[in-house]
Enzyme design. Structure first.
Site, PDB file in Angstrom:
ATOM      1  N   GLU A 209       6.114   5.471  -3.936  1.00 48.59           N
ATOM      2  CA  GLU A 209       6.015   4.356  -2.995  1.00 48.59           C
ATOM      3  C   GLU A 209       5.903   4.871  -1.560  1.00 48.59           C
ATOM      4  O   GLU A 209       5.119   4.341  -0.762  1.00 48.59           O
ATOM      5  CB  GLU A 209       7.240   3.434  -3.182  1.00 48.59           C
ATOM      6  CG  GLU A 209       7.368   2.292  -2.223  1.00 48.59           C
ATOM      7  CD  GLU A 209       6.185   1.298  -2.222  1.00 48.59           C
ATOM      8  OE1 GLU A 209       5.299   1.398  -3.077  1.00 48.59           O
ATOM      9  OE2 GLU A 209       6.169   0.450  -1.320  1.00 48.59           O
TER      10      GLU A 209
ATOM     11  N   LYS B 179      -3.977  -8.483   1.338  1.00 44.23           N
ATOM     12  CA  LYS B 179      -2.630  -8.658   0.807  1.00 44.23           C
ATOM     13  C   LYS B 179      -2.656  -9.091  -0.651  1.00 44.23           C
ATOM     14  O   LYS B 179      -1.845  -8.667  -1.450  1.00 44.23           O
ATOM     15  CB  LYS B 179      -1.908  -9.700   1.648  1.00 44.23           C
ATOM     16  CG  LYS B 179      -0.477  -9.947   1.265  1.00 44.23           C
ATOM     17  CD  LYS B 179       0.405  -8.875   1.830  1.00 44.23           C
ATOM     18  CE  LYS B 179       1.838  -8.971   1.370  1.00 44.23           C
ATOM     19  NZ  LYS B 179       2.458  -7.639   1.373  1.00 44.23           N
TER      20      LYS B 179
ATOM     21  N   ASN C 277     -13.227 -18.552  -1.784  1.00 44.95           N
ATOM     22  CA  ASN C 277     -12.433 -17.354  -2.059  1.00 44.95           C
ATOM     23  C   ASN C 277     -12.564 -17.104  -3.560  1.00 44.95           C
ATOM     24  O   ASN C 277     -12.172 -17.938  -4.360  1.00 44.95           O
ATOM     25  CB  ASN C 277     -10.969 -17.629  -1.661  1.00 44.95           C
ATOM     26  CG  ASN C 277      -9.986 -16.628  -2.239  1.00 44.95           C
ATOM     27  OD1 ASN C 277      -8.827 -16.939  -2.420  1.00 44.95           O
ATOM     28  ND2 ASN C 277     -10.420 -15.426  -2.519  1.00 44.95           N
ATOM     29  N   GLY C 278     -13.153 -15.961  -3.934  1.00 43.91           N
ATOM     30  CA  GLY C 278     -13.320 -15.660  -5.352  1.00 43.91           C
ATOM     31  C   GLY C 278     -14.655 -14.980  -5.599  1.00 43.91           C
ATOM     32  O   GLY C 278     -15.291 -14.485  -4.672  1.00 43.91           O
TER      33      GLY C 278
ATOM     34  N   ARG D 260      -5.056 -11.888   4.057  1.00 45.40           N
ATOM     35  CA  ARG D 260      -5.837 -11.984   2.822  1.00 45.40           C
ATOM     36  C   ARG D 260      -7.222 -11.341   2.955  1.00 45.40           C
ATOM     37  O   ARG D 260      -7.965 -11.232   1.977  1.00 45.40           O
ATOM     38  CB  ARG D 260      -6.026 -13.465   2.429  1.00 45.40           C
ATOM     39  CG  ARG D 260      -4.726 -14.206   2.236  1.00 45.40           C
ATOM     40  CD  ARG D 260      -4.991 -15.634   1.823  1.00 45.40           C
ATOM     41  NE  ARG D 260      -5.706 -15.699   0.575  1.00 45.40           N
ATOM     42  CZ  ARG D 260      -5.166 -15.619  -0.620  1.00 45.40           C
ATOM     43  NH1 ARG D 260      -3.869 -15.475  -0.723  1.00 45.40           N
ATOM     44  NH2 ARG D 260      -5.909 -15.673  -1.693  1.00 45.40           N
TER      45      ARG D 260
ATOM     46  N   LYS E 207       2.781   4.095   0.931  1.00 48.81           N
ATOM     47  CA  LYS E 207       2.946   3.475   2.257  1.00 48.81           C
ATOM     48  C   LYS E 207       2.226   4.301   3.316  1.00 48.81           C
ATOM     49  O   LYS E 207       1.552   3.768   4.176  1.00 48.81           O
ATOM     50  CB  LYS E 207       4.429   3.376   2.659  1.00 48.81           C
ATOM     51  CG  LYS E 207       5.276   2.334   1.990  1.00 48.81           C
ATOM     52  CD  LYS E 207       4.962   0.912   2.338  1.00 48.81           C
ATOM     53  CE  LYS E 207       3.908   0.341   1.447  1.00 48.81           C
ATOM     54  NZ  LYS E 207       4.263  -0.313   0.238  1.00 48.81           N
TER      55      LYS E 207
ATOM     56  N   HIS F 140       3.948  22.656 -11.459  1.00 47.34           N
ATOM     57  CA  HIS F 140       2.806  22.591 -12.371  1.00 47.34           C
ATOM     58  C   HIS F 140       1.496  22.323 -11.640  1.00 47.34           C
ATOM     59  O   HIS F 140       0.545  21.851 -12.252  1.00 47.34           O
ATOM     60  CB  HIS F 140       3.056  21.531 -13.449  1.00 47.34           C
ATOM     61  CG  HIS F 140       4.288  21.825 -14.240  1.00 47.34           C
ATOM     62  ND1 HIS F 140       4.313  22.754 -15.265  1.00 47.34           N
ATOM     63  CD2 HIS F 140       5.546  21.363 -14.122  1.00 47.34           C
ATOM     64  CE1 HIS F 140       5.547  22.827 -15.755  1.00 47.34           C
ATOM     65  NE2 HIS F 140       6.313  21.985 -15.078  1.00 47.34           N
TER      66      HIS F 140
ATOM     67  N   GLU G 224      -1.732   4.138   2.891  1.00 49.55           N
ATOM     68  CA  GLU G 224      -2.406   2.853   3.116  1.00 49.55           C
ATOM     69  C   GLU G 224      -2.404   2.405   4.574  1.00 49.55           C
ATOM     70  O   GLU G 224      -3.309   1.709   4.999  1.00 49.55           O
ATOM     71  CB  GLU G 224      -1.862   1.756   2.202  1.00 49.55           C
ATOM     72  CG  GLU G 224      -0.470   1.291   2.515  1.00 49.55           C
ATOM     73  CD  GLU G 224       0.011   0.210   1.581  1.00 49.55           C
ATOM     74  OE1 GLU G 224      -0.801  -0.604   1.098  1.00 49.55           O
ATOM     75  OE2 GLU G 224       1.231   0.168   1.310  1.00 49.55           O
TER      76      GLU G 224
ATOM     77  N   TRP H 254     -12.739 -11.066   2.908  1.00 50.24           N
ATOM     78  CA  TRP H 254     -12.611  -9.716   2.368  1.00 50.24           C
ATOM     79  C   TRP H 254     -13.823  -9.565   1.456  1.00 50.24           C
ATOM     80  O   TRP H 254     -13.907 -10.202   0.415  1.00 50.24           O
ATOM     81  CB  TRP H 254     -11.316  -9.572   1.575  1.00 50.24           C
ATOM     82  CG  TRP H 254     -11.045  -8.180   1.124  1.00 50.24           C
ATOM     83  CD1 TRP H 254     -10.417  -7.186   1.831  1.00 50.24           C
ATOM     84  CD2 TRP H 254     -11.366  -7.609  -0.151  1.00 50.24           C
ATOM     85  NE1 TRP H 254     -10.356  -6.050   1.084  1.00 50.24           N
ATOM     86  CE2 TRP H 254     -10.915  -6.271  -0.125  1.00 50.24           C
ATOM     87  CE3 TRP H 254     -11.989  -8.085  -1.298  1.00 50.24           C
ATOM     88  CZ2 TRP H 254     -11.074  -5.412  -1.222  1.00 50.24           C
ATOM     89  CZ3 TRP H 254     -12.146  -7.237  -2.374  1.00 50.24           C
ATOM     90  CH2 TRP H 254     -11.692  -5.911  -2.341  1.00 50.24           C
TER      91      TRP H 254
ATOM     92  N   CYS I 145      -9.627 -13.169   0.725  1.00 45.89           N
ATOM     93  CA  CYS I 145     -10.217 -14.191   1.579  1.00 45.89           C
ATOM     94  C   CYS I 145      -9.195 -15.319   1.786  1.00 45.89           C
ATOM     95  O   CYS I 145      -8.475 -15.683   0.860  1.00 45.89           O
ATOM     96  CB  CYS I 145     -11.485 -14.821   1.013  1.00 45.89           C
ATOM     97  SG  CYS I 145     -12.820 -13.650   0.728  1.00 45.89           S
TER      98      CYS I 145
HETATM   99  C1  F6R Z   1       1.001  -1.896  -1.223  1.00 44.74           C
HETATM  100  C2  F6R Z   1       0.697  -3.223  -1.701  1.00 44.74           C
HETATM  101  C3  F6R Z   1      -0.110  -3.357  -2.943  1.00 44.74           C
HETATM  102  C4  F6R Z   1       0.466  -4.484  -3.814  1.00 44.74           C
HETATM  103  C5  F6R Z   1      -0.450  -4.735  -5.026  1.00 44.74           C
HETATM  104  C6  F6R Z   1       0.126  -5.765  -5.955  1.00 44.74           C
HETATM  105  O1  F6R Z   1       1.777  -1.923  -0.065  1.00 44.74           O
HETATM  106  O2  F6R Z   1       1.075  -4.188  -1.109  1.00 44.74           O
HETATM  107  O3  F6R Z   1      -0.176  -2.166  -3.632  1.00 44.74           O
HETATM  108  O4  F6R Z   1       1.744  -4.110  -4.228  1.00 44.74           O
HETATM  109  O5  F6R Z   1      -1.696  -5.146  -4.568  1.00 44.74           O
HETATM  110  O6  F6R Z   1       0.295  -6.977  -5.304  1.00 44.74           O
HETATM  111  P1  F6R Z   1       1.244  -8.099  -5.886  1.00 44.74           P
HETATM  112  O7  F6R Z   1       2.621  -7.580  -5.860  1.00 44.74           O
HETATM  113  O8  F6R Z   1       1.038  -9.259  -4.970  1.00 44.74           O
HETATM  114  O9  F6R Z   1       0.766  -8.381  -7.282  1.00 44.74           O
END
Ligand code: F6R
Length: 615
Positions: free
Chosen positions: A488, A610, A101-102, A27, A492, A511, A495, A75, A2
């Site tokens: 990774e 984010k 937010n929370g 956010r 990507k 395996h 997501e 969110w 949020c």
């Molecule tokens: C994936 C992504 C998330 C963050 C995760 C941790 O692209 O962005 O998996 O890496 O939510 O976030 P931080 O690094 O802000 O603790």
């Protein structure tokens, strides 16, 4: 999660808040709303959907005027995304409006008590409970808004960044913070409130970051009075000068923030090592490490805690630390670590990695590690974030704001910082020779140019994306330093394009995952020279004989894998330990192009946010 924005001053609040919400959409973006004070009433406009939907609704209904207001982009935690659950929320009298937010964990019992006292609720949110609790305190105890907020917050359990104002006293906004971020922009006779500085950076460079359990009364044209929520003690606010500029948080001609941030990596990596990597002096300069050298050198073990992409950076760091320092390293999902009664001792150094510096699980893992006596070092991007304040010491990645929800430059800059730390410590303990140290530094310094060269594969990667954009599954394989890169790459893709993808260590394929391979299955293999190259070539052969489609990321000039693969993406040669900084780039581009071709919202993928400030 949020985003919250508030304004009090002489400007029209609506455009300031709306633009601020657009900047904070990373956010959360499932509903949005604004409340403005206008001639004795609070005007409210809120809707399910994105800030663009809010803008359209406000245009249709007629934009409201007012020079004090609050806004929110959500969110969802409590209650599905719909108009009723969108913030701001009113108190029953209609006097108070709040954004939050929370999560208020004990909202159910408070709600029950308020219902018994005659309160009615129109949403499923914990926030509406909080604003009515504040109203209840204000009325019953006959106190001003600030005091009522303070008393109410002492009754709640959970996390909050809130902004609340009172229709009957429209010259102040009361804000408070615990667990979720809250910054106050200090302008000339005007104040801004936001989850981060991006909504107000074009108006002021001065900001106050509230600490946990602090609240502030922001008075129109006057001042900001900060107090402790628990003890009621006044606090002298520290006004920071911000280095961020507007250009950094705008798209700068790119179609998406994600693409901009992928392309920013050469500069971001340079910014990460600038001033730290000093080849001519033969040193790596990092104050956070130097000031605590004893802690690092006496450590019996390093534990890395993080989530998501940052966890993948931690896995790369595990290989690097163990190789260079010969010290055992464990990499933990913060969410598991915090709840499984882990063995942590005073001989451990815990490294917490987080782009946002606000991730709730990582923050909790840090607190637990501190309680058990470990030294905790943070690697964060966002300056002044909760994690950077909670850790004993740390190093910033200096990647600049990362707005795209899918992390890109944060990953490569985290690896850069962790590599610098490992090199510095390995040199201090004599685990690597002076000339090895020098060679690593020299090679690290070439990485930005090599990333730039790797970015030239963009058009070629886009043609590969076009072929596989309709795939339903995808496998990513890598070994050694490039196993985390496979994880990774898969993250990507899933997501932002919603294609199911799995990352595996290449040898593990036999395996189980090999059963998935047929002519429909694209398999992305990272097969750079050195390391376990021959072994990866064998793995590629195994995929080929089962008719899988191979997209190989190889070192420039590669012959063996290139003969077998359906598509080849070349990256420049570098030291094996630094290859993740290059091999990651085409995987970011591949998922970006596939997502765009599938019509997905790259910067705001569904269900994500984010900064994950809830557990
Ligand atoms: C994936 C992504 C998330 C963050 C995760 C941790 O692209 O962005 O998996 O890496 O939510 O976030 P931080 O690094 O802000 O603790």
């Amino acid at each position: 999660m949020c985003g919250i924005v508030g304004y009090i001053g002489a400007r029209e609040a609506f455009p300031v808040i709306l633009k601020g919400l657009e900047r904070l959409e990373y956010r959360g973006y499932d509903s949005a709303g604004i409340a403005l004070y206008n001639k004795g009433i609070i005007e409210l406009c809120k809707t399910k959907g994105k800030v663009a939907d809010l803008r359209a609704k406000a245009d249709k209904e007629g934009v409201v005027n007012g020079s004090i207001g609050i806004g929110h982009t959500r969110w969802a935690t409590h209650g599905e995304p719909n108009d009723q659950n969108a913030h701001p929320h009113y108190s029953n009298s209609g006097d108070l409006a709040i954004i939050h937010n929370g999560i208020i964990e004990n909202y159910a019992s408070i709600k029950e008590a308020l219902i018994n006292r005659g309160y009615e609720f129109h949403s499923d949110t914990d926030t509406e409970v909080l604003v009515n609790l504040i109203e209840d305190v204000k009325t019953n105890e006959n106190v001003k808004l600030g005091k009522a907020v303070q008393i109410a917050l002492n009754q709640v359990v959970g996390a909050y960044a809130i902004a609340v104002f009172d229709r009957t006293k429209p010259d102040e906004i009361v804000v408070a913070k615990l667990g979720s971020p809250l910054a106050i922009g200090v302008g000339e006779d005007e104040f801004f409130i936001a989850s981060d500085a991006s909504p107000f950076i074009e108006y002021t460079n001065n900001a106050i970051y509230l600490e946990d359990e602090q609240m502030a009364i922001v008075k129109r044209g006057r001042d900001v009075r900060v107090r402790q929520v628990r003890s009621d003690k006044p606090v002298n606010p520290y006004v920071q000068e911000l280095k961020m500029n507007l250009e950094q948080i705008e798209k700068g001609g790119y179609d998406h923030f994600m693409l901009k941030e992928i392309y920013e990596q050469p500069e971001a990596i340079k910014d990460t090592y600038r001033g730290r990597l000093r080849i001519n002096d033969g040193i790596v300069k990092m104050a956070g490490v130097e000031d605590n050298l004893g802690k690092f050198l006496n450590a019996k073990r390093i534990i890395i805690v993080a989530c998501g992409t940052s966890w993948h950076a931690g896995l790369v760091a595990e290989y690097i630390f163990e190789e260079l320092m010969r010290i055992p390293v464990e990499v933990e999902y913060a969410s598991e670590f915090r709840y499984r009664n882990p063995v942590i001792t005073q001989d451990d150094v815990v490294i917490a990695i987080s782009q946002s510096g606000e991730t709730a699980d990582t923050l909790a893992a840090i607190k637990l590690s501190k309680e058990k006596g470990a030294f905790v070092f943070g690697v964060c991007n966002v300056v002044g974030s909760s994690i950077s304040r909670e850790t004993h010491a740390g190093a910033y990645t200096h990647a600049g704001p990362e707005i795209g929800v899918a992390s890109t430059k944060a990953f490569t800059t985290q690896i850069t910082v962790l590599t610098l730390i490992a090199l510095k410590l390995a040199k201090s303990t004599g685990k690597i020779t002076h000339s090895e140290f020098h060679n690593y530094l020299a090679e690290l310094e070439t990485i930005p140019v090599k990333v730039q060269e790797t970015l030239k594969t963009d058009a070629h990667v886009a043609t590969i994306a076009d072929i596989y954009k309709d795939a339903t599954n995808c496998l990513y394989l890598g070994r050694g330093y490039n196993f985390p890169v496979a994880l990774e790459g898969a993250l990507k893709l899933k997501e932002i394009s919603y294609i199911h993808a799995e990352g595996y260590p290449a040898a593990e394929m036999k395996h189980g995952p090999i059963a998935l391979i047929d002519e429909q299955m694209p398999v992305v293999v990272i097969a750079t020279k050195k390391g376990h190259y021959e072994k990866v070539v064998s793995n590629v052969q195994e995929i080929k004989s089962r008719k899988g489609k191979i997209i190989a990321v190889v070192t420039q000039g590669d012959k063996d894998v290139s003969k077998l693969a359906d598509h080849v993406i070349e990256v420049p040669e570098t030291h094996e330990l630094l290859t993740p900084l290059l091999t990651t780039i085409p995987l970011q581009l591949l998922s970006y192009h596939i997502a765009v071709m599938r019509g997905c919202n790259v910067d705001q993928p569904r269900n994500l946010a984010k900064s994950v400030t809830v557990e």
